[in-house]
Each structure stands twice: as C-alpha cells, then as structure tokens.
Design an enzyme around this catalytic site. Structure first.
Site, mmCIF file in Angstrom:
data_model
loop_
_atom_site.group_PDB
_atom_site.id
_atom_site.type_symbol
_atom_site.label_atom_id
_atom_site.label_comp_id
_atom_site.label_asym_id
_atom_site.label_seq_id
_atom_site.Cartn_x
_atom_site.Cartn_y
_atom_site.Cartn_z
ATOM 1 N N SER A 178 -39.173 39.350 13.062
ATOM 2 C CA SER A 178 -39.344 38.068 13.740
ATOM 3 C C SER A 178 -38.073 37.534 14.388
ATOM 4 O O SER A 178 -38.147 36.794 15.360
ATOM 5 C CB SER A 178 -39.915 37.035 12.763
ATOM 6 O OG SER A 178 -39.067 36.889 11.646
ATOM 7 N N HIS A 206 -46.114 39.003 14.886
ATOM 8 C CA HIS A 206 -45.646 38.999 16.284
ATOM 9 C C HIS A 206 -46.198 40.157 17.113
ATOM 10 O O HIS A 206 -45.801 40.328 18.264
ATOM 11 C CB HIS A 206 -44.116 38.999 16.322
ATOM 12 C CG HIS A 206 -43.538 37.826 15.618
ATOM 13 N ND1 HIS A 206 -43.419 36.586 16.211
ATOM 14 C CD2 HIS A 206 -43.086 37.672 14.351
ATOM 15 C CE1 HIS A 206 -42.904 35.734 15.339
ATOM 16 N NE2 HIS A 206 -42.699 36.364 14.203
ATOM 17 N N LYS A 237 -49.801 32.182 16.449
ATOM 18 C CA LYS A 237 -48.820 32.666 17.420
ATOM 19 C C LYS A 237 -49.567 33.109 18.688
ATOM 20 O O LYS A 237 -50.090 32.272 19.388
ATOM 21 C CB LYS A 237 -47.944 33.726 16.765
ATOM 22 C CG LYS A 237 -47.036 33.022 15.738
ATOM 23 C CD LYS A 237 -46.229 33.897 14.844
ATOM 24 C CE LYS A 237 -45.425 32.993 13.892
ATOM 25 N NZ LYS A 237 -44.836 33.695 12.764
HETATM 26 C C1 LIG Z 1 -44.614 33.144 11.400
HETATM 27 C C2 LIG Z 1 -44.585 34.256 10.438
HETATM 28 C C3 LIG Z 1 -45.277 34.191 9.225
HETATM 29 C C4 LIG Z 1 -45.948 32.935 8.762
HETATM 30 O O1 LIG Z 1 -47.115 32.672 9.457
HETATM 31 P P1 LIG Z 1 -47.622 31.165 9.525
HETATM 32 O O2 LIG Z 1 -49.046 31.273 9.920
HETATM 33 O O3 LIG Z 1 -46.770 30.474 10.536
HETATM 34 O O4 LIG Z 1 -47.445 30.585 8.151
HETATM 35 C C5 LIG Z 1 -45.303 35.307 8.433
HETATM 36 N N1 LIG Z 1 -44.643 36.427 8.776
HETATM 37 C C6 LIG Z 1 -43.941 36.513 9.919
HETATM 38 C C7 LIG Z 1 -43.234 37.790 10.250
HETATM 39 C C8 LIG Z 1 -43.869 35.426 10.771
HETATM 40 O O5 LIG Z 1 -43.134 35.490 11.881
#
Ligand SMILES: *Cc1c(COP(=O)(O)O)cnc(C)c1O
Length: 384
Positions: A178, A206, A237
């Site tokens: 990330s 992602h 996302k």
């Molecule tokens: C954003 C993210 C999460 C968490 O997801 P949310 O739905 O925002 O709680 C978990 N793992 C990774 C790699 C992320 O980037």
C-alpha cells in the site's frame, strides 16, 4: 493531571515532524476537490477508477435505501443479514472466481477476523515486513507465533517455513503494497504454500478492480488460482463504496462465519451499501477502458518524474511513491505542492520505516493527462 503527559507526547511528535492532522473535504471525492474551502487537484485518494461519486452508484445507494431502509439493525448472525448482502456475496465470489465470499464491515476487520479464525496458539503466521498495519494487528491478536520476512524475500521465507515443524502455517501478504505500490511475488508465494502445506492470505486492497482483465484483481493479473488462497479485498477503494470481503472455499467461509470475531460481534453494514457495490461490480467489469487510461497516466507520470532529485520507487501500479527520506523534508514538499493547489499526502513513520518518508502519489482513471502535467510542473518547480 494525566492530560499533561498526553500533551507532552503530542508535542514531542510535532517536534519530530510526525504529528498527524486531518483536513476537511467540502466536496465529494474526486481529482478536483475542495479542502477547507480551497480548491485542490488531488493525488491522494484510493478511488482508482473514479467511482466514489459515480451517478450510477449514487442512484443505486438511494434505491437501496428506499428498498431496505438505512440501518441493518443487527449482526449478520442475528437478523441483520439482508438479501442485498446475500446477492452481493454471490456476485463477489463469482467475480473473483471463488466458491464463496463473506462481507465484512471494513478491510481492517476482514483481516483481523480471517487471521484470528484461521490461526491460533500453536500455529504460525508468516508475514512480509511491509504488510499493511491491519495484517500486523491481526497476527498479534491471533496469538499465533509470528515470523516476519524481509520484503518479498522468498529465500528467507522458505527458511522460516522449513524451520516450522508443527501447527498450521498461514502466509499473509499485501498483493499490492500500500505504501510502495509494488506487487508481492504471488506465484512464488503460492509455490511455497504448496511445498510446505501452508495457507496464503492475499490482501488485494489495491489490486481489486484495478489489475487484471475486467478488474478481477491481482490473482487474475498473475494468472494464479488455488483452494489454498484466501482472498481479501476492500470495497472502499477502487470499488468506490465501503466495506470488504473474503473469498475462499466454502469450508473456509463457514469457519469465518462461526469464528471470525470481527464478523460475529458487529452490526451488519447498511444493506443499501451492498446495492451500491453490486452496481459498482458492473462498472468495474466494464471498465477496461478506464484501466487502460490509468496505465497511460502511470506511464506519463513515471516518465515526467525521471530526473527529479527524489527517488521514484519501482512500481507499475496506481501507487507511485516518491522517496524523500526525511520527515520534515517530505512535509515541506507536500506543503509546497499545497501552496500550488496540488494535494499529495506525505507518508511518514510509523506507517513506513524510519528514514523512508515519501510522497505517496496515487493516480485515478478520473485524472486527465492535463492533471498529471500540473503535478509534474509543480514538482519540477519545487525541485529548482
Ligand atoms: C486500506 C487497506 C486495508 C483496510 O481496508 P479498509 O476497508 O479501509 O478498512 C487493508 N489492507 C490494505 C493493504 C489496505 O491498503
């Protein structure tokens, strides 16, 4: 008063350039946003396909609210599991080519629940050192033994697996890291799982919607599939809505329904969100042109960043970090961009290792080539 100690700690953080503060959006999420009353060109959302404010998703959410109301009213195992949730789970499983899927409120909770349900005392969790904080927290909470390997170092992971003689083995990894944007060596990880009889939990926060044909995600992109893989992706996302899901064999999903505490002991998300995600899946599936545009923007950005004094990290994804190193230097750079109407988040420790503070530039299919040119001009100006 203990308040003094809290304040001292915050002052200490501020002195190190580590204090975190929020800014308030007055507009919907988009490349062109209004922050604290000022317009900005933004390169820091994870809305990779520009769906967060898509009229079809807005309409689906409204329609879902009209049909199902607002609150789910209870946990899934009590009376909160709606037909909208159920349909979405079936659609998600089909989308990522797995037998079954389970919705969670957030990706953070999905990781906590999945790791804790699958590994416990006497088991071992193997984790890349650059994994997301939610995976790190999940393995601590699971009470399994934790073995962390250097970023993408398959030789070290093989050694650690070799040394582990008892209990269940679970490898957990970000698919797209990330804060770095690079991909985990998923085929090699799967081969090690087969060799050492381990599970592989892939966090595709992602990659889902962004990578692979029809946006099927990192597994589709790498062309791998296996019942050993437990797939997790977020819906806040690229999908542009909210929530997360785990997709796996039916017996794994049944285990999560029974044992994942972050699933059992929490209220179901509003069913209308599921209606919106169902619509989003349609748009993601039809979005190959959006993903092609995103790839063009990534190439334009990388070409334009060459020759700047900051190191462009190796990444082919929508996450393009520019390594600055020093905490205060990255804040100054981010501030310089802000004065020029461009918003890029400065990422500092403990989110990233000490000495690797960076600008985390994220691109979206909603950006235009002109938007990317604006960012490049501002960075070249600041470099002089
Ligand atoms: C954003 C993210 C999460 C968490 O997801 P949310 O739905 O925002 O709680 C978990 N793992 C990774 C790699 C992320 O980037």
């Amino acid at each position: 008063m203990p308040f003094t100690e809290l304040q001292n700690e915050l002052n200490e953080r501020a002195a190190q350039g580590l204090l975190r503060q929020r800014r308030t959006l007055d507009s919907p999420q988009s490349p062109h946003i209004v922050v604290d009353g000022e317009p900005y060109l933004s390169f820091c959302s994870n809305d990779y396909l520009g769906l967060a404010n898509h009229p079809r998703l807005v309409a689906a959410l409204q329609q879902g609210a009209a049909q199902y109301g607002v609150g789910a009213g209870a946990a899934h195992l009590v009376s909160g599991h709606s037909v909208a949730h159920h349909q979405l789970e079936q659609a998600l499983a089909a989308f990522v080519d797995k037998p079954a899927a389970l919705l969670f409120s957030t990706g953070y909770m999905a990781n906590l629940g999945a790791v804790q349900a699958l590994a416990g005392k006497g088991d071992t969790v193997f984790a890349d050192k650059l994994n997301h904080a939610s995976l790190n927290d999940a393995m601590l909470l699971s009470r399994a033994e934790v073995k962390r390997y250097r970023h993408s170092d398959m030789a070290q992971l093989a050694q650690l697996l070799e040394q582990t003689r008892s209990g269940c083995k679970l490898i957990v990894t970000d698919a797209v890291f990330s804060m770095d944007g690079d991909l985990a060596p998923l085929p090699e990880l799967l081969a090690l799982c087969e060799q050492y009889d381990a599970w592989l939990l892939v966090d595709d926060a992602h990659g889902f919607g962004v990578l692979g044909g029809q946006g099927g995600g990192s597994l589709a992109y790498c062309g791998i599939a296996s019942p050993r893989i437990i797939y997790m992706a977020t819906l806040g996302k690229a999908a542009g809505v909210f929530g997360a899901f785990v997709a796996a064999e039916q017996v794994v999903i049944d285990t999560l329904v029974n044992h994942a505490r972050s699933y059992v002991y929490t209220t179901a998300t509003p069913p209308a969100l599921a209606s919106a995600v169902l619509e989003s899946l349609e748009l993601i599936g039809q979005g190959d042109a959006l993903r092609e545009h995103l790839r063009e923007l990534i190439a334009q950005l990388r070409n334009g960043l060459a020759g700047l004094p900051w190191k462009l990290m190796p990444s082919d994804t929508a996450i393009q970090p520019l390594l600055v190193g020093d905490n205060r230097a990255v804040l100054a750079l981010s501030e310089g961009l802000r004065e020029r109407g461009v918003w890029v988040a400065a990422i500092r420790p403990p989110t990233v290792p000490q000495g690797t503070a960076r600008l985390r530039i994220t691109l979206s299919a909603a950006h235009s080539a002109k938007d990317v040119t604006c960012l490049l001009e501002a960075l070249h100006e600041l470099a002089r």
